[in-house]
Scaffold this active site. Structure first.
Site, PDB file in Angstrom:
ATOM      1  N   ALA A 148       0.815  -1.092   0.144  1.00 22.42           N
ATOM      2  CA  ALA A 148      -0.398  -0.282  -0.219  1.00 22.42           C
ATOM      3  C   ALA A 148       0.618   0.961  -0.136  1.00 22.42           C
ATOM      4  O   ALA A 148       1.717   1.360   0.637  1.00 22.42           O
ATOM      5  CB  ALA A 148      -1.433   0.069   1.202  1.00 22.42           C
ATOM      6  N   ASP A 149       0.204   2.812  -0.623  1.00 25.01           N
ATOM      7  CA  ASP A 149       0.768   3.951  -0.282  1.00 25.01           C
ATOM      8  C   ASP A 149      -0.046   4.411  -0.406  1.00 25.01           C
ATOM      9  O   ASP A 149      -1.210   4.962  -0.529  1.00 25.01           O
ATOM     10  CB  ASP A 149       1.719   4.142  -2.058  1.00 25.01           C
ATOM     11  CG  ASP A 149       2.079   5.416  -1.612  1.00 25.01           C
ATOM     12  OD1 ASP A 149       3.583   5.086  -0.855  1.00 25.01           O
ATOM     13  OD2 ASP A 149       1.996   5.908  -2.077  1.00 25.01           O
ATOM     14  N   THR A 150       0.398   5.901   0.715  1.00 27.77           N
ATOM     15  CA  THR A 150      -0.944   6.478   1.484  1.00 27.77           C
ATOM     16  C   THR A 150       0.158   7.805   1.236  1.00 27.77           C
ATOM     17  O   THR A 150       1.068   8.346   1.585  1.00 27.77           O
ATOM     18  CB  THR A 150      -0.982   6.184   3.179  1.00 27.77           C
ATOM     19  OG1 THR A 150      -2.173   5.037   3.023  1.00 27.77           O
ATOM     20  CG2 THR A 150      -2.018   7.546   3.551  1.00 27.77           C
TER      21      THR A 150
END
Length: 206
Positions: A83-85
């Site tokens: 994931a990347d936020t």
């Protein structure tokens, strides 16, 4: 598709995020950690929504190569979750603070405003290399903070380190947040309810 108990296939979290690991621990879901160490700046994309998805895909693929490159894991299936936020404020992306000075600047920008948390998630099967990618968006409303309140926060805790927006929803910064629209776990870096549904396409039911 036949249901696969979560403990019969390895779930790999391609992240060293403290918050993402906590989400699995609190839900009592076993997960192994293999950080991708991917250089996020190597991906160039003007659309923030596409950017977080592309980074998540790159992280997942890099960890898949690490897993498959280990002879002990050859033909041993694993589900890799990456994931990347990022924070989006007034159309501008805000990343992670590298020090207290940057954290102070970021929190000053967020003070009294709504911002979006964009999380791109990629799930990949290590053997079939089947991949699923999705985006989740949450909106966070910050209270108005004085410079002294921001400084007191930064002096009291190091929770700003490694976190998009320089804060953590479930730690001390929870004192500054009026409300969240959308998935609260997305604000911690991984929308767990959406992840649960996506894993079902891989035959994994958690």
């Amino acid at each position: 598709m036949e249901k696969v108990p979560p403990n019969s296939i390895k779930l790999i979290l391609a992240s060293k995020s403290r918050d993402r690991k906590k989400l699995f621990d609190r839900a009592q879901i076993p997960v192994d950690i293999i950080p991708s160490d991917f250089d996020e700046k190597s991906i160039h994309e003007w659309d923030p929504k596409e950017l977080v998805k592309k980074i998540a895909i790159a992280k997942a693929k890099k960890v898949m190569l690490k897993w498959n490159g280990n002879l002990e894991n050859r033909n041993k299936p694993a589900i890799i979750i990456a994931a990347d936020t990022m924070v989006l404020l007034d159309g501008n992306l805000i990343g992670k603070a590298q020090n207290k000075e940057q954290a102070f600047k970021i929190l000053t920008q967020l003070s009294g405003k709504k911002h979006e948390l964009l999380t791109g998630v990629a799930i990949i099967h290590s053997v079939s290399q089947k991949i699923s990618v999705f985006l989740d968006i949450s909106i966070v409303q910050f209270q108005i903070l004085t410079p002294s309140e921001i400084q007191q926060y930064l002096d009291a805790t190091d929770e700003y380190i490694g976190r998009a927006g320089a804060y953590s929803l479930y730690d001390r910064a929870s004192l500054f947040i009026d409300f969240v629209e959308g998935s609260p776990t997305n604000v911690l870096g991984l929308p767990m309810a959406k992840l649960r549904k996506e894993l079902q396409f891989f035959g994994v039911y958690i």
